[in-house]
Scaffold this active site. Sequence first.
Site, PDB file in Angstrom:
ATOM      1  N   SER A   1      12.539  43.732 -13.650  1.00  0.00           N
ATOM      2  CA  SER A   1      13.976  43.944 -13.444  1.00  0.00           C
ATOM      3  C   SER A   1      14.667  44.170 -14.789  1.00  0.00           C
ATOM      4  O   SER A   1      14.042  44.099 -15.841  1.00  0.00           O
ATOM      5  CB  SER A   1      14.585  42.718 -12.758  1.00  0.00           C
ATOM      6  OG  SER A   1      14.611  41.649 -13.689  1.00  0.00           O
ATOM      7  N   LYS A   2      15.975  44.397 -14.692  1.00  0.00           N
ATOM      8  CA  LYS A   2      16.806  44.584 -15.900  1.00  0.00           C
ATOM      9  C   LYS A   2      16.661  43.393 -16.849  1.00  0.00           C
ATOM     10  O   LYS A   2      16.716  43.544 -18.053  1.00  0.00           O
ATOM     11  CB  LYS A   2      18.270  44.688 -15.482  1.00  0.00           C
ATOM     12  CG  LYS A   2      18.674  46.061 -15.027  1.00  0.00           C
ATOM     13  CD  LYS A   2      20.135  46.319 -15.458  1.00  0.00           C
ATOM     14  CE  LYS A   2      20.535  47.730 -15.131  1.00  0.00           C
ATOM     15  NZ  LYS A   2      21.147  47.853 -13.817  1.00  0.00           N
ATOM     16  N   ARG A   3      16.534  42.230 -16.236  1.00  0.00           N
ATOM     17  CA  ARG A   3      16.401  40.994 -17.015  1.00  0.00           C
ATOM     18  C   ARG A   3      15.249  41.109 -18.026  1.00  0.00           C
ATOM     19  O   ARG A   3      15.308  40.556 -19.124  1.00  0.00           O
ATOM     20  CB  ARG A   3      16.118  39.876 -16.010  1.00  0.00           C
ATOM     21  CG  ARG A   3      16.057  38.480 -16.519  1.00  0.00           C
ATOM     22  CD  ARG A   3      15.965  37.523 -15.320  1.00  0.00           C
ATOM     23  NE  ARG A   3      14.899  37.921 -14.396  1.00  0.00           N
ATOM     24  CZ  ARG A   3      13.622  37.607 -14.541  1.00  0.00           C
ATOM     25  NH1 ARG A   3      13.224  36.894 -15.581  1.00  0.00           N
ATOM     26  NH2 ARG A   3      12.724  37.986 -13.656  1.00  0.00           N
ATOM     27  N   HIS A   4      14.205  41.835 -17.677  1.00  0.00           N
ATOM     28  CA  HIS A   4      13.074  42.026 -18.588  1.00  0.00           C
ATOM     29  C   HIS A   4      13.353  43.108 -19.634  1.00  0.00           C
ATOM     30  O   HIS A   4      12.543  43.346 -20.515  1.00  0.00           O
ATOM     31  CB  HIS A   4      11.821  42.482 -17.825  1.00  0.00           C
ATOM     32  CG  HIS A   4      11.284  41.457 -16.883  1.00  0.00           C
ATOM     33  ND1 HIS A   4      11.414  41.554 -15.526  1.00  0.00           N
ATOM     34  CD2 HIS A   4      10.615  40.302 -17.125  1.00  0.00           C
ATOM     35  CE1 HIS A   4      10.834  40.508 -14.953  1.00  0.00           C
ATOM     36  NE2 HIS A   4      10.347  39.740 -15.896  1.00  0.00           N
ATOM     37  N   GLY A   5      14.487  43.785 -19.467  1.00  0.00           N
ATOM     38  CA  GLY A   5      14.765  44.901 -20.374  1.00  0.00           C
ATOM     39  C   GLY A   5      14.317  46.223 -19.780  1.00  0.00           C
ATOM     40  O   GLY A   5      14.266  47.239 -20.471  1.00  0.00           O
TER      41      GLY A   5
END
Length: 466
Positions: A238-242
Amino acid sequence: MTKVVTRFAPSPTGHLHIGGARTALFCWLLARHYGGEFRLRIEDTDTERSRQEYTDSILASMRWLGLDWDGELSYQSRRTDLYNAAVDRLLETGHAYWCSCTPEDVEAMREKARSEGGKPRYDGRCREKGLGPGPGRVVRLKAPAEGRVVFEDMVKGHIAVDVSELDDMILRRSDGMPTYNMAVVVDDHDMGITHVLRGDDHVPNTPKQILIYQALGWELPVFGHVPMILGPDRQKLSKRHGARAVVEYQSEGLLPHALVNCLVRLGWSHGDKELFTMRELVELFDGHNLNSSAAAFDFEKLAWLNAHYLRETPDAELAALVAPFVAKEGFPQATAAVIEPLLPLFRERASNLVELARALPMVLNHADSLEYDPAAVAKALTAEGRTHVAGVRELLAAVAEFSRESAERVIHDYVESKGIKFKQIGPPLRVALTGRLGGPGLPDVMAAIGREDTLARLDRAFGLSE
Ligand code: GLU
């Protein structure tokens, strides 16, 4: 063997992401490997969330990745009549029936089944009622009462589901619109799709779709479900991982082939080989060696691949890729042809197209528009430094033929004749010439900008310090 036809079927509710891009790449490669067709279908039946701008963005990302499609683009929203004709056919042949149960009725059935420890499902109470159309009525598939739906998944192998797990699914809603699974089956059949390769979030849909194929008497395609892509912590990427949308990678200066190479290895392998040209991929990707366990996205590897392809991409190709970024830096007139000869000076030092584009103004500017870094000026353009710059300027003005070699010789001779160290002339000359410390070799820069601009820059530098 019949012609292989694959498809990518994105829903335009967002930009193309890593997972979708990987699915599209696999489908494209499979079609290209077998000399077949790759079709593109926009699944825009969710009118609330679908947007034309997302369709445009997905298409742009596909083009950027080099995934060209065959034939006309199709939009599900424009094919309702086709889906409904198939629903009508199922009604006529007794494979479907009208159902007057309200959503509340169905919820009560589910609740009851749950409380009895059974599977929450529609209980089929309208199956034999022989109802016709009417307000609020839906059309349901008359699923077989018993048996198993079995298929050989290209990725996951043998999959079998007991029909008792499935209920008489809705094919047409009470508003007259066909349901998702109905539309997908009609489309895949109509488009002659032979291989349905998609994310494994669709595994639960496949047995349902197979029942529809069977009711319509249509031949089944081969199905394959690729596992989702995980983040480095093995949670859903996800975005959280970049993770970024493909357009964001593009605007950050990533090379499309670096992303292609990174994506293809998420769930597919060819021995230990890591680097593939597009031609090699097409040659090797035959639908085998697809991994059934989820792969984790490796951001470091993507950066490494990008650095690799930044060095390896032929100058002409790289020039075309970097030109839009150079335009954004304020040089719209710098065409790929202008940029191409300058690339050898800068490509080794850049890690993406944005960095590469930001390095180029050093040579694209002219003496009057060059920007000087005040700190570099203060540090290097000392009184002594300026004396040396003036000395070199005089020699450069006098060389018969101005070139990289003659510039190099001039600097070398100057250092020798004055008995100084190169570091006494290098930094001041560099700041005078380029406005900053660091960058490509000075003779290279001089040759790239030519004698006139070289001298003009050195002259201008005299007005800058002290
Ligand atoms: N539109 C679906 C999605 O974006 C794909 C459906 C399919 O490939 O069958 O997940």
